[in-house]
Design an enzyme around this catalytic site. Structure first.
Site, mmCIF file in Angstrom:
data_model
loop_
_atom_site.group_PDB
_atom_site.id
_atom_site.type_symbol
_atom_site.label_atom_id
_atom_site.label_comp_id
_atom_site.label_asym_id
_atom_site.label_seq_id
_atom_site.Cartn_x
_atom_site.Cartn_y
_atom_site.Cartn_z
ATOM 1 N N GLU A 35 34.720 52.471 48.613
ATOM 2 C CA GLU A 35 34.090 53.641 48.877
ATOM 3 C C GLU A 35 33.730 53.643 50.349
ATOM 4 O O GLU A 35 33.366 52.625 50.876
ATOM 5 C CB GLU A 35 32.969 53.874 48.283
ATOM 6 N N ARG A 261 31.157 40.014 40.069
ATOM 7 C CA ARG A 261 31.003 40.059 41.323
ATOM 8 C C ARG A 261 30.754 38.406 42.007
ATOM 9 O O ARG A 261 30.175 37.776 41.452
ATOM 10 C CB ARG A 261 29.783 40.844 41.805
ATOM 11 N N LYS A 271 26.748 46.413 50.746
ATOM 12 C CA LYS A 271 26.928 47.401 51.759
ATOM 13 C C LYS A 271 25.542 47.948 52.289
ATOM 14 O O LYS A 271 25.274 48.191 53.541
ATOM 15 C CB LYS A 271 28.010 48.662 51.589
HETATM 16 P P1 ATP Z 1 28.451 47.567 47.485
HETATM 17 O O1 ATP Z 1 27.555 47.269 46.433
HETATM 18 O O2 ATP Z 1 28.413 46.477 48.507
HETATM 19 O O3 ATP Z 1 28.480 48.800 48.323
HETATM 20 P P2 ATP Z 1 30.617 48.332 46.011
HETATM 21 O O4 ATP Z 1 30.912 47.786 44.680
HETATM 22 O O5 ATP Z 1 29.783 49.707 45.802
HETATM 23 O O6 ATP Z 1 29.836 47.451 46.973
HETATM 24 P P3 ATP Z 1 33.080 49.743 46.545
HETATM 25 O O7 ATP Z 1 33.441 50.032 47.907
HETATM 26 O O8 ATP Z 1 32.716 50.714 45.756
HETATM 27 O O9 ATP Z 1 31.843 48.792 47.205
HETATM 28 O O10 ATP Z 1 33.881 48.590 46.011
HETATM 29 C C1 ATP Z 1 35.295 48.423 45.914
HETATM 30 C C2 ATP Z 1 35.923 47.533 44.905
HETATM 31 O O11 ATP Z 1 35.318 46.138 45.482
HETATM 32 C C3 ATP Z 1 35.305 47.732 43.568
HETATM 33 O O12 ATP Z 1 36.220 47.507 42.791
HETATM 34 C C4 ATP Z 1 34.088 46.789 43.522
HETATM 35 O O13 ATP Z 1 33.953 46.398 42.319
HETATM 36 C C5 ATP Z 1 34.602 45.484 44.281
HETATM 37 N N1 ATP Z 1 33.333 44.687 44.926
HETATM 38 C C6 ATP Z 1 32.397 44.916 45.426
HETATM 39 N N2 ATP Z 1 31.538 44.196 45.713
HETATM 40 C C7 ATP Z 1 32.167 43.038 45.170
HETATM 41 C C8 ATP Z 1 31.813 41.659 45.033
HETATM 42 N N3 ATP Z 1 30.432 41.059 45.517
HETATM 43 N N4 ATP Z 1 32.468 40.912 44.166
HETATM 44 C C9 ATP Z 1 33.658 41.102 44.024
HETATM 45 N N5 ATP Z 1 34.176 42.620 43.843
HETATM 46 C C10 ATP Z 1 33.318 43.318 44.593
HETATM 47 MG MG MG Z 2 30.132 51.609 45.432
#
Ligand code: ATP
Ligand code: MG
Length: 556
Positions: A35, A261, A271
């Site tokens: 995202e 994660r 983020k």
């Molecule tokens: P954040 O909580 O930091 O905003 P998010 O999951 O909302 O992270 P996205 O941009 O939606 O961020 O994530 C893109 C991809 O990266 C998704 O498939 C998500 O599952 C994966 N991802 C995000 N954070 C992690 C993590 N800490 N470990 C492994 N994969 C991750």
């Molecule tokens: Mg997200």
């Protein structure tokens, strides 16, 4: 480059192997779906290495899809940085970049399809009421009073939503599933909501946006994703993912698989929280070298290979786990130790005058960049009558504890140079040693002194006249606490000392280094020429990480 180690297959690899063997799929397609609401962090690196890595390993393809259903929080800057980070890590997505917003027309039509099938309705409960109707884990939800609207009414109201006839929060399109489902995600989830916001891709075309749940699986289906890999928090959404795929005339039937994660101690992988550090100016920006963002790690001097190797070493499991940041750092050290050229930098200079050299003595010593990597070449180090060594390498008096140090009557070897012997020293009014007089022992370049009095220690040094002043940015961990975001306010765990700026004297070849080149400053640590601020006229180096404890690596 450090080779990624062979590991037993993880559970996703096993599933893919089986799917290929059984003919379920003839080739695989994965995707990385960020995202664009922030910069990527080390957790994303794990997901990138996994998704792109699976595609490489099985000869398939991996798409990059911006999951851009949330126009208010998204930004073109993030869209660009995400692409840069993925490529810097060494991956290339298949074909064009994709956006969930590319599918807004199709998603809208599928929403209409659900309405026509009697499986979606426009609900006008206010957000507060909707929450109450939803129930909770203990209590089943209640049906919305708008649930039994006719197809015609729903079609008309959904069109009104799309055409801007409702304000935000006044209406939403919901899937008609089961308000008493134990899984709360199935309690008539919202599939379209009103957002009167401009979108970075679609401009003002839409004022309704699909929910993540309605968009994600369908986008996977459109792209022919075979294995949709995401993190564990989406496990409870999988029944909904499958429900939409079942109800809609989608061109393929993707499956979602969840893995744990990555959490690293001493930092945060969210983020939202990282954005707060940027917004509150706790750090200099998303790419501040103390940030666990990919661009921060890059600026800090972590290499793509070290990040990939670290990510590939992690378990891909069905549980979340906290990984020790020291483990990550050791991957950086391993890579830098193998690949970073060596050079000399004196942090706390002490002048040494070699009295048996002429005032204008100038000699060019040749030194390899790496003790066991001849192919990395070498550089010329100017050697003059006055040199600088580190204050810590000199002791006024000999003691057994400091037998490797420079001290009157004792010898040391100048790294890549001659053996010298200290004669006497001068102090300032406060009693600090400010100058050491020494003599050069002839014929000791690369060989021991003829008289058999071998030096015990080796010190790094720089010519006093030819050395160049550099700014060093000494970074350490941003947080003092192992779990900065657990309980309390993580801002309180910020270490105000996590950046110290100092000056040092570097050998002249270092000033000419290209931005982003990494070095081992001998006996000091791994440093990188700053990506933005380093210039020959004004060198700037960032401390990536200290040397490993094993001193044998840094001594001749
Ligand atoms: P954040 O909580 O930091 O905003 P998010 O999951 O909302 O992270 P996205 O941009 O939606 O961020 O994530 C893109 C991809 O990266 C998704 O498939 C998500 O599952 C994966 N991802 C995000 N954070 C992690 C993590 N800490 N470990 C492994 N994969 C991750
Ligand atoms: Mg997200």
């Amino acid at each position: 480059m450090t080779e990624e180690k062979a590991k037993p297959a993880n559970f996703i690899e096993k599933i893919i192997s089986e799917d290929l063997a059984s003919g379920q799929h003839s080739s695989i397609v994965t995707r990385f779906p960020p995202e664009p609401n922030g910069y990527l962090h080390i957790g994303h690196a794990k997901a990138i290495c996994l998704n792109f890595g699976l595609a490489q390993q099985f000869g398939g393809q991996c798409n990059l899809r911006f999951d851009d259903t949330n126009p208010e929080k998204e930004d073109e800057e993030f869209v660009q940085s995400i692409q840069d980070d993925i490529q810097w890590l060494g991956f290339q997505w298949s074909g064009e970049i994709r956006h969930t917003s590319d599918y807004f027309d199709q998603l809208h039509d599928w929403a209409v399809h659900l309405i026509k099938e009697g499986k979606a309705y426009v609900c006008e409960l206010k957000p507060e009421q909707a929450k109450e109707y939803r129930g909770n884990f203990q209590t089943p939800g209640k049906n919305s009073p708008y649930r039994e609207r006719t197809v015609e009414e729903n079609l008309e109201l959904f069109a009104k939503m799309r055409d801007g006839g409702f304000e935000e929060g006044e209406a939403a399109l919901r899937a008609k599933i089961d308000m008493s489902a134990p899984n709360m995600n199935l309690r008539d989830p919202i599939i379209y909501r009103i957002k009167k916001a401009s979108h970075h891709q679609t401009g003002d075309k839409w004022c309704i946006y699909p929910s993540y749940d309605f968009a994600h699986g369908q986008s996977d289906a459109i792209e022919g994703i075979t294995h949709s890999v995401c993190t564990l928090e989406f496990s409870d959404h999988r029944p909904l993912y499958d429900w939409f795929i079942e109800q809609l005339p989608v061109p393929a039937e993707p499956h979602q698989y969840e893995f744990g994660r990555l959490h690293l101690n001493y930092t945060m992988t969210s983020k939202r929280k990282l954005k707060a550090l940027v917004d509150d100016k706790i750090v200099a920006g998303w790419d501040d070298p103390r940030m666990p963002t990919i661009s921060g790690l890059r600026r800090r001097g972590f290499t793509p290979a070290s990040i990939r190797n670290f990510c590939n070493s992690l378990a891909v499991a069905k549980t979340d786990g906290i990984v020790d940041i020291a483990q990550f750092e050791s991957f950086a050290r391993d890579d830098l130790n193998q690949n970073a050229p060596r050079a000399m930098c004196v942090l706390n200079p002490l002048k040494v005058v070699i009295t048996n050299l002429t005032d204008d003595h100038y000699e060019e010593l040749k030194a390899p960049y790496h003790p066991n990597r001849e192919e990395l070449g070498g550089r010329v180090i100017p050697f003059t009558k006055e040199i600088l060594i580190d204050q810590d390498d000199f002791k006024e008096e000999y003691s057994k504890k400091f037998k490797k140090k420079f001290t009157p009557g004792k010898r040391i070897r100048l790294r890549n140079g001659y053996v010298i012997e200290a004669v006497d020293f001068e102090k300032d009014d406060s009693g600090n040693v400010i100058k050491v007089n020494a003599i050069l022992i002839e014929n000791t370049l690369g060989v021991d002194p003829e008289d058999g009095d071998k030096p015990k220690g080796v010190v790094h040094w720089v010519s006093a006249d030819k050395g160049v002043e550099a700014e060093l940015r000494l970074y350490s961990r941003l947080f003092t606490s192992e779990a900065p975001d657990k309980g309390g306010d993580y801002m309180e765990n910020v270490d105000a000392q996590s950046l110290k700026i100092t000056t040092a004297i570097i050998e002249p070849s270092l000033a000419k280094a290209a931005p982003e080149s990494a070095f081992q400053f001998e006996r000091e640590g791994y440093y990188v020429a700053d990506r933005y601020d380093h210039a020959e006229e004004k060198p700037v180096f960032n401390l990536t990480i200290g040397l490993r404890e094993d001193k044998s690596l840094t001594q001749a």
